[in-house]
Design a protein around this motif. Sequence first.
Motif, PDB file in Angstrom:
ATOM      1  N   LEU A 154     -41.312   4.743  11.830  1.00  0.00           N
ATOM      2  CA  LEU A 154     -41.010   3.354  12.202  1.00  0.00           C
ATOM      3  C   LEU A 154     -41.172   2.432  10.989  1.00  0.00           C
ATOM      4  CD1 LEU A 154     -40.272   1.342  14.422  1.00  0.00           C
ATOM      5  CD2 LEU A 154     -42.694   1.169  14.961  1.00  0.00           C
ATOM      6  N   LEU A 155     -42.239   2.627  10.233  1.00  0.00           N
ATOM      7  CA  LEU A 155     -42.449   1.848   9.017  1.00  0.00           C
ATOM      8  C   LEU A 155     -41.315   2.091   8.018  1.00  0.00           C
ATOM      9  CD1 LEU A 155     -44.151  -0.002   7.204  1.00  0.00           C
ATOM     10  CD2 LEU A 155     -45.399   2.058   6.462  1.00  0.00           C
ATOM     11  N   ALA A 156     -40.926   3.354   7.850  1.00  0.00           N
ATOM     12  CA  ALA A 156     -39.830   3.683   6.928  1.00  0.00           C
ATOM     13  C   ALA A 156     -38.548   2.989   7.351  1.00  0.00           C
ATOM     14  CB  ALA A 156     -39.627   5.200   6.870  1.00  0.00           C
ATOM     15  N   ALA A 157     -38.240   3.039   8.639  1.00  0.00           N
ATOM     16  CA  ALA A 157     -37.010   2.404   9.138  1.00  0.00           C
ATOM     17  C   ALA A 157     -37.046   0.899   8.926  1.00  0.00           C
ATOM     18  CB  ALA A 157     -36.815   2.732  10.617  1.00  0.00           C
ATOM     19  N   LEU A 158     -38.180   0.265   9.200  1.00  0.00           N
ATOM     20  CA  LEU A 158     -38.292  -1.185   9.009  1.00  0.00           C
ATOM     21  C   LEU A 158     -38.151  -1.566   7.540  1.00  0.00           C
ATOM     22  CD1 LEU A 158     -41.188  -2.058  11.493  1.00  0.00           C
ATOM     23  CD2 LEU A 158     -38.756  -2.594  11.733  1.00  0.00           C
ATOM     24  N   LEU A 159     -38.754  -0.774   6.655  1.00  0.00           N
ATOM     25  CA  LEU A 159     -38.632  -1.050   5.226  1.00  0.00           C
ATOM     26  C   LEU A 159     -37.192  -0.885   4.734  1.00  0.00           C
ATOM     27  CD1 LEU A 159     -41.917   0.588   3.893  1.00  0.00           C
ATOM     28  CD2 LEU A 159     -41.309  -1.845   3.778  1.00  0.00           C
ATOM     29  N   VAL A 160     -36.511   0.155   5.216  1.00  0.00           N
ATOM     30  CA  VAL A 160     -35.110   0.368   4.814  1.00  0.00           C
ATOM     31  C   VAL A 160     -34.238  -0.771   5.319  1.00  0.00           C
ATOM     32  CG1 VAL A 160     -33.080   1.844   5.161  1.00  0.00           C
ATOM     33  CG2 VAL A 160     -35.272   2.861   4.528  1.00  0.00           C
ATOM     34  N   ILE A 161     -34.436  -1.187   6.563  1.00  0.00           N
ATOM     35  CA  ILE A 161     -33.648  -2.297   7.113  1.00  0.00           C
ATOM     36  C   ILE A 161     -33.914  -3.581   6.327  1.00  0.00           C
ATOM     37  CG2 ILE A 161     -33.395  -3.808   9.138  1.00  0.00           C
ATOM     38  CD1 ILE A 161     -33.854  -1.221  10.843  1.00  0.00           C
ATOM     39  N   ALA A 162     -35.182  -3.861   6.055  1.00  0.00           N
ATOM     40  CA  ALA A 162     -35.520  -5.050   5.260  1.00  0.00           C
ATOM     41  C   ALA A 162     -34.939  -4.935   3.856  1.00  0.00           C
ATOM     42  CB  ALA A 162     -37.037  -5.230   5.197  1.00  0.00           C
ATOM     43  N   GLY A 163     -34.938  -3.731   3.292  1.00  0.00           N
ATOM     44  CA  GLY A 163     -34.377  -3.516   1.963  1.00  0.00           C
ATOM     45  C   GLY A 163     -32.881  -3.752   1.927  1.00  0.00           C
ATOM     46  N   ILE A 164     -32.183  -3.273   2.939  1.00  0.00           N
ATOM     47  CA  ILE A 164     -30.737  -3.493   3.005  1.00  0.00           C
ATOM     48  C   ILE A 164     -30.441  -4.987   3.154  1.00  0.00           C
ATOM     49  CG2 ILE A 164     -28.672  -3.100   4.413  1.00  0.00           C
ATOM     50  CD1 ILE A 164     -29.788  -0.255   4.927  1.00  0.00           C
ATOM     51  N   ALA A 165     -31.213  -5.656   4.013  1.00  0.00           N
ATOM     52  CA  ALA A 165     -31.034  -7.109   4.156  1.00  0.00           C
ATOM     53  C   ALA A 165     -31.327  -7.809   2.827  1.00  0.00           C
ATOM     54  CB  ALA A 165     -31.944  -7.645   5.255  1.00  0.00           C
ATOM     55  N   GLY A 166     -32.343  -7.344   2.123  1.00  0.00           N
ATOM     56  CA  GLY A 166     -32.726  -7.956   0.860  1.00  0.00           C
ATOM     57  C   GLY A 166     -31.734  -7.733  -0.264  1.00  0.00           C
ATOM     58  N   LEU A 167     -30.812  -6.812  -0.074  1.00  0.00           N
ATOM     59  CA  LEU A 167     -29.777  -6.625  -1.090  1.00  0.00           C
ATOM     60  C   LEU A 167     -28.864  -7.837  -1.183  1.00  0.00           C
ATOM     61  CD1 LEU A 167     -28.784  -2.884  -0.502  1.00  0.00           C
ATOM     62  CD2 LEU A 167     -30.230  -3.814  -2.326  1.00  0.00           C
ATOM     63  N   VAL A 168     -28.710  -8.552  -0.070  1.00  0.00           N
ATOM     64  CA  VAL A 168     -27.842  -9.738  -0.078  1.00  0.00           C
ATOM     65  C   VAL A 168     -28.608 -11.037   0.113  1.00  0.00           C
ATOM     66  CG1 VAL A 168     -25.750  -8.540   0.621  1.00  0.00           C
ATOM     67  CG2 VAL A 168     -27.285  -9.431   2.360  1.00  0.00           C
ATOM     68  N   LEU A 169     -29.827 -10.970   0.609  1.00  0.00           N
ATOM     69  CA  LEU A 169     -30.632 -12.172   0.799  1.00  0.00           C
ATOM     70  C   LEU A 169     -31.510 -12.374  -0.430  1.00  0.00           C
ATOM     71  CD1 LEU A 169     -31.776 -11.630   4.493  1.00  0.00           C
ATOM     72  CD2 LEU A 169     -29.850 -12.980   3.660  1.00  0.00           C
ATOM     73  N   GLY A 213     -24.218 -19.907   7.044  1.00  0.00           N
ATOM     74  CA  GLY A 213     -23.211 -18.857   7.140  1.00  0.00           C
ATOM     75  C   GLY A 213     -22.570 -18.514   5.807  1.00  0.00           C
ATOM     76  N   LEU A 214     -21.373 -17.955   5.885  1.00  0.00           N
ATOM     77  CA  LEU A 214     -20.665 -17.493   4.681  1.00  0.00           C
ATOM     78  C   LEU A 214     -20.371 -18.644   3.719  1.00  0.00           C
ATOM     79  CD1 LEU A 214     -19.362 -15.190   3.144  1.00  0.00           C
ATOM     80  CD2 LEU A 214     -17.273 -15.589   4.446  1.00  0.00           C
ATOM     81  N   ALA A 215     -19.954 -19.782   4.259  1.00  0.00           N
ATOM     82  CA  ALA A 215     -19.679 -20.937   3.388  1.00  0.00           C
ATOM     83  C   ALA A 215     -20.939 -21.359   2.642  1.00  0.00           C
ATOM     84  CB  ALA A 215     -19.132 -22.098   4.208  1.00  0.00           C
ATOM     85  N   GLY A 247     -32.049 -24.067  -9.379  1.00  0.00           N
ATOM     86  CA  GLY A 247     -31.273 -24.720  -8.323  1.00  0.00           C
ATOM     87  C   GLY A 247     -30.321 -23.767  -7.627  1.00  0.00           C
ATOM     88  N   ALA A 248     -29.725 -22.857  -8.401  1.00  0.00           N
ATOM     89  CA  ALA A 248     -28.818 -21.867  -7.804  1.00  0.00           C
ATOM     90  C   ALA A 248     -29.580 -20.945  -6.856  1.00  0.00           C
ATOM     91  CB  ALA A 248     -28.133 -21.056  -8.895  1.00  0.00           C
ATOM     92  N   ALA A 249     -30.767 -20.531  -7.246  1.00  0.00           N
ATOM     93  CA  ALA A 249     -31.573 -19.652  -6.380  1.00  0.00           C
ATOM     94  C   ALA A 249     -31.987 -20.383  -5.107  1.00  0.00           C
ATOM     95  CB  ALA A 249     -32.799 -19.148  -7.138  1.00  0.00           C
ATOM     96  N   ILE A 250     -32.420 -21.620  -5.241  1.00  0.00           N
ATOM     97  CA  ILE A 250     -32.805 -22.410  -4.066  1.00  0.00           C
ATOM     98  C   ILE A 250     -31.586 -22.669  -3.184  1.00  0.00           C
ATOM     99  CG2 ILE A 250     -33.650 -24.673  -3.309  1.00  0.00           C
ATOM    100  CD1 ILE A 250     -35.433 -24.624  -5.880  1.00  0.00           C
ATOM    101  N   GLY A 251     -30.458 -22.967  -3.812  1.00  0.00           N
ATOM    102  CA  GLY A 251     -29.226 -23.187  -3.051  1.00  0.00           C
ATOM    103  C   GLY A 251     -28.785 -21.948  -2.293  1.00  0.00           C
ATOM    104  N   ALA A 252     -29.016 -20.772  -2.879  1.00  0.00           N
ATOM    105  CA  ALA A 252     -28.667 -19.529  -2.186  1.00  0.00           C
ATOM    106  C   ALA A 252     -29.530 -19.339  -0.950  1.00  0.00           C
ATOM    107  CB  ALA A 252     -28.826 -18.343  -3.135  1.00  0.00           C
ATOM    108  N   VAL A 253     -30.815 -19.654  -1.053  1.00  0.00           N
ATOM    109  CA  VAL A 253     -31.718 -19.516   0.096  1.00  0.00           C
ATOM    110  C   VAL A 253     -31.340 -20.517   1.185  1.00  0.00           C
ATOM    111  CG1 VAL A 253     -34.106 -19.737   0.869  1.00  0.00           C
ATOM    112  CG2 VAL A 253     -33.603 -18.566  -1.271  1.00  0.00           C
ATOM    113  N   VAL A 254     -31.116 -21.764   0.811  1.00  0.00           N
ATOM    114  CA  VAL A 254     -30.724 -22.788   1.788  1.00  0.00           C
ATOM    115  C   VAL A 254     -29.360 -22.445   2.392  1.00  0.00           C
ATOM    116  CG1 VAL A 254     -30.113 -25.230   2.072  1.00  0.00           C
ATOM    117  CG2 VAL A 254     -32.109 -24.594   0.720  1.00  0.00           C
ATOM    118  N   GLY A 255     -28.460 -21.913   1.580  1.00  0.00           N
ATOM    119  CA  GLY A 255     -27.124 -21.558   2.052  1.00  0.00           C
ATOM    120  C   GLY A 255     -27.119 -20.488   3.129  1.00  0.00           C
ATOM    121  N   LEU A 256     -28.187 -19.690   3.187  1.00  0.00           N
ATOM    122  CA  LEU A 256     -28.279 -18.655   4.224  1.00  0.00           C
ATOM    123  C   LEU A 256     -28.159 -19.238   5.628  1.00  0.00           C
ATOM    124  CD1 LEU A 256     -31.260 -16.529   2.891  1.00  0.00           C
ATOM    125  CD2 LEU A 256     -28.866 -15.893   2.915  1.00  0.00           C
TER     126      LEU A 256
END
Length: 159
Positions: free
Chosen positions: A7-22, A98-100, A86-95
Amino acid sequence: MTLLTWLLAALLVIAGIAGLVLPALPGPLLLFAGLWTAAWAEGFAYVGMKTLIALGVMAALASLADFIAGAFGARRYGASPRSVAGAAIGAVVGLFFGLAGLLLGPFIGAVLGELSARRDLLAAGRAGWGATIGLVLGTAAKVALGFMMLALFLTVRFL
């Protein structure tokens, strides 16, 4: 205990995949931690030290590529450190928009960051463009390496 490990492995992998784009999550490192935990859950019977070292190197390269691409894009177009932040902060706020938001957030954040450092709108726009290109290239490299990590793990584990 094995179920909790899986369960821990699955949660870490899911969080890791999400973190690839977040940008707020260290995706490659979480992904590596999840894959290592999955190998550990099986007593390293299928996925051994050589594969884990390769996965660790790939995770390090993915993390490094993200930072290098962002810095390169920003520096190439003359961005200040405030623009990059600013770009990093804008990316977090942009989450949250949506896509825009994901596309425009880094640009707007970089422009605002650059305007806080200088008052030249043209230079700020150029810096915003460079920071956005760097962020997109870094994310693409991170995603590609992340999925290569998954492919390597699954290939070694099941073939």
